[in-house]
Scaffold this motif. Sequence first.
Motif, PDB file in Angstrom:
ATOM      1  N   PRO A 114      49.569  20.251 102.660  1.00 43.13           N
ATOM      2  CA  PRO A 114      50.023  20.370 104.052  1.00 43.13           C
ATOM      3  C   PRO A 114      51.057  21.299 104.632  1.00 43.13           C
ATOM      4  O   PRO A 114      51.081  21.718 105.916  1.00 43.13           O
ATOM      5  CB  PRO A 114      50.760  18.788 104.272  1.00 43.13           C
ATOM      6  CG  PRO A 114      51.261  18.451 102.880  1.00 43.13           C
ATOM      7  CD  PRO A 114      50.175  18.900 101.874  1.00 43.13           C
ATOM      8  N   TRP A 115      51.519  22.054 103.441  1.00 42.66           N
ATOM      9  CA  TRP A 115      52.818  23.125 103.745  1.00 42.66           C
ATOM     10  C   TRP A 115      51.980  24.362 104.162  1.00 42.66           C
ATOM     11  O   TRP A 115      52.225  24.792 104.953  1.00 42.66           O
ATOM     12  CB  TRP A 115      53.537  23.052 102.675  1.00 42.66           C
ATOM     13  CG  TRP A 115      54.665  21.965 102.602  1.00 42.66           C
ATOM     14  CD1 TRP A 115      54.510  20.618 103.295  1.00 42.66           C
ATOM     15  CD2 TRP A 115      55.721  21.794 101.796  1.00 42.66           C
ATOM     16  NE1 TRP A 115      55.313  20.053 103.008  1.00 42.66           N
ATOM     17  CE2 TRP A 115      56.228  20.450 101.888  1.00 42.66           C
ATOM     18  CE3 TRP A 115      56.185  22.461 100.716  1.00 42.66           C
ATOM     19  CZ2 TRP A 115      57.324  19.966 101.353  1.00 42.66           C
ATOM     20  CZ3 TRP A 115      57.136  21.910 100.111  1.00 42.66           C
ATOM     21  CH2 TRP A 115      57.760  20.820 100.137  1.00 42.66           C
ATOM     22  N   HIS A 116      51.048  24.727 103.228  1.00 42.51           N
ATOM     23  CA  HIS A 116      50.610  26.066 103.349  1.00 42.51           C
ATOM     24  C   HIS A 116      49.228  26.297 103.000  1.00 42.51           C
ATOM     25  O   HIS A 116      48.560  27.538 102.909  1.00 42.51           O
ATOM     26  CB  HIS A 116      51.343  27.132 102.383  1.00 42.51           C
ATOM     27  CG  HIS A 116      52.956  27.304 102.884  1.00 42.51           C
ATOM     28  ND1 HIS A 116      54.030  26.509 101.946  1.00 42.51           N
ATOM     29  CD2 HIS A 116      53.608  27.707 103.797  1.00 42.51           C
ATOM     30  CE1 HIS A 116      55.096  26.763 102.445  1.00 42.51           C
ATOM     31  NE2 HIS A 116      54.873  27.482 103.424  1.00 42.51           N
ATOM     32  N   GLY A 117      48.360  25.177 102.830  1.00 45.70           N
ATOM     33  CA  GLY A 117      47.096  25.205 103.043  1.00 45.70           C
ATOM     34  C   GLY A 117      46.329  25.675 101.706  1.00 45.70           C
ATOM     35  O   GLY A 117      45.035  25.948 101.445  1.00 45.70           O
ATOM     36  N   TRP A 118      47.149  25.692 100.412  1.00 38.50           N
ATOM     37  CA  TRP A 118      46.691  25.767  99.216  1.00 38.50           C
ATOM     38  C   TRP A 118      45.621  24.803  98.746  1.00 38.50           C
ATOM     39  O   TRP A 118      46.091  23.476  99.279  1.00 38.50           O
ATOM     40  CB  TRP A 118      47.658  26.019  98.067  1.00 38.50           C
ATOM     41  CG  TRP A 118      48.404  27.313  98.101  1.00 38.50           C
ATOM     42  CD1 TRP A 118      48.665  28.162  99.211  1.00 38.50           C
ATOM     43  CD2 TRP A 118      48.743  27.964  96.785  1.00 38.50           C
ATOM     44  NE1 TRP A 118      49.177  29.292  98.770  1.00 38.50           N
ATOM     45  CE2 TRP A 118      49.177  29.253  97.402  1.00 38.50           C
ATOM     46  CE3 TRP A 118      48.640  27.655  95.595  1.00 38.50           C
ATOM     47  CZ2 TRP A 118      49.992  30.286  96.569  1.00 38.50           C
ATOM     48  CZ3 TRP A 118      49.264  28.703  94.684  1.00 38.50           C
ATOM     49  CH2 TRP A 118      49.870  29.931  95.297  1.00 38.50           C
ATOM     50  N   THR A 119      44.486  24.990  97.963  1.00 43.04           N
ATOM     51  CA  THR A 119      43.472  23.766  97.797  1.00 43.04           C
ATOM     52  C   THR A 119      43.295  23.770  96.549  1.00 43.04           C
ATOM     53  O   THR A 119      43.056  24.795  95.690  1.00 43.04           O
ATOM     54  CB  THR A 119      42.234  24.016  98.563  1.00 43.04           C
ATOM     55  OG1 THR A 119      41.634  25.360  98.221  1.00 43.04           O
ATOM     56  CG2 THR A 119      42.372  24.099 100.313  1.00 43.04           C
ATOM     57  N   TYR A 120      42.851  22.663  95.933  1.00 48.82           N
ATOM     58  CA  TYR A 120      42.457  22.393  94.741  1.00 48.82           C
ATOM     59  C   TYR A 120      41.502  21.287  94.555  1.00 48.82           C
ATOM     60  O   TYR A 120      41.458  20.390  95.307  1.00 48.82           O
ATOM     61  CB  TYR A 120      43.690  21.555  93.674  1.00 48.82           C
ATOM     62  CG  TYR A 120      44.982  22.338  93.954  1.00 48.82           C
ATOM     63  CD1 TYR A 120      45.460  23.260  92.910  1.00 48.82           C
ATOM     64  CD2 TYR A 120      45.861  22.416  95.084  1.00 48.82           C
ATOM     65  CE1 TYR A 120      46.598  24.088  93.104  1.00 48.82           C
ATOM     66  CE2 TYR A 120      47.116  23.088  95.087  1.00 48.82           C
ATOM     67  CZ  TYR A 120      47.345  24.004  94.267  1.00 48.82           C
ATOM     68  OH  TYR A 120      48.592  24.777  94.188  1.00 48.82           O
ATOM     69  N   ASN A 121      40.750  21.349  93.430  1.00 50.54           N
ATOM     70  CA  ASN A 121      39.758  20.392  93.209  1.00 50.54           C
ATOM     71  C   ASN A 121      40.431  19.026  92.337  1.00 50.54           C
ATOM     72  O   ASN A 121      41.061  19.527  91.441  1.00 50.54           O
ATOM     73  CB  ASN A 121      38.688  21.122  92.199  1.00 50.54           C
ATOM     74  CG  ASN A 121      37.583  19.795  91.981  1.00 50.54           C
ATOM     75  OD1 ASN A 121      38.011  19.175  91.176  1.00 50.54           O
ATOM     76  ND2 ASN A 121      36.325  20.171  92.298  1.00 50.54           N
ATOM     77  N   VAL A 122      40.302  17.774  93.139  1.00 50.75           N
ATOM     78  CA  VAL A 122      40.977  16.682  92.344  1.00 50.75           C
ATOM     79  C   VAL A 122      40.530  16.274  91.124  1.00 50.75           C
ATOM     80  O   VAL A 122      41.314  15.821  90.245  1.00 50.75           O
ATOM     81  CB  VAL A 122      41.112  15.706  93.425  1.00 50.75           C
ATOM     82  CG1 VAL A 122      41.667  16.028  94.662  1.00 50.75           C
ATOM     83  CG2 VAL A 122      39.763  15.013  93.828  1.00 50.75           C
ATOM     84  N   ARG A 123      39.490  16.463  90.884  1.00 51.83           N
ATOM     85  CA  ARG A 123      38.516  16.258  89.594  1.00 51.83           C
ATOM     86  C   ARG A 123      39.186  17.047  88.460  1.00 51.83           C
ATOM     87  O   ARG A 123      39.524  16.704  87.330  1.00 51.83           O
ATOM     88  CB  ARG A 123      37.293  16.334  89.609  1.00 51.83           C
ATOM     89  CG  ARG A 123      36.273  15.860  88.423  1.00 51.83           C
ATOM     90  CD  ARG A 123      35.110  15.706  88.734  1.00 51.83           C
ATOM     91  NE  ARG A 123      34.411  16.982  89.364  1.00 51.83           N
ATOM     92  CZ  ARG A 123      34.100  18.104  88.524  1.00 51.83           C
ATOM     93  NH1 ARG A 123      34.409  18.323  87.281  1.00 51.83           N
ATOM     94  NH2 ARG A 123      33.656  19.242  89.207  1.00 51.83           N
TER      95      ARG A 123
END
Length: 107
Positions: free
Chosen positions: A65-74
Motif C-alpha cells: 500500500p505504500w509504494h506499489g511494489w508487487t509480489y507473488n504470495v506463493r
Amino acid sequence: MARDIVRVAAYHDIPPGRMIYVEIDGLPIALANVAGVIYAFSDSCRHEGGPLSSGVLIGETVTCPWHGWTYNVRTGKAIVPPVGIRIPTYETRIEGNDVFVVLDWPD
C-alpha cells in the motif's frame, strides 16, 4: 534447525481474496487466501517495510500500500523491477479449521 508449527488463525477468519496479519515471536507474517489455499509470507515489503497485509490482493499478487511494489504470495518473487527481489514465504498447514505456519529457525 529448530522447527516450530504454530497455529495462527481459524480457516474461516481468512475468506477467499482476503489477507490478515499475524505475528509469531515478533516475526510479522501476512496470510492470504487465494481460491481456498492459504499462503504465508513476510508482511514487510522489501522496499521500505510497508505492511503487505494492508495492501491489495489480486489473485496470487499482493501490492504494497505504500509504494506499489508487487509480489507473488506463493513464491515471494517480485513481479515488477527489481525482479530479483523476494520476500520470505512460509509453509502452511490446514488441520480441520485451524491454520498453522511452519517456521524453521536457525540453531
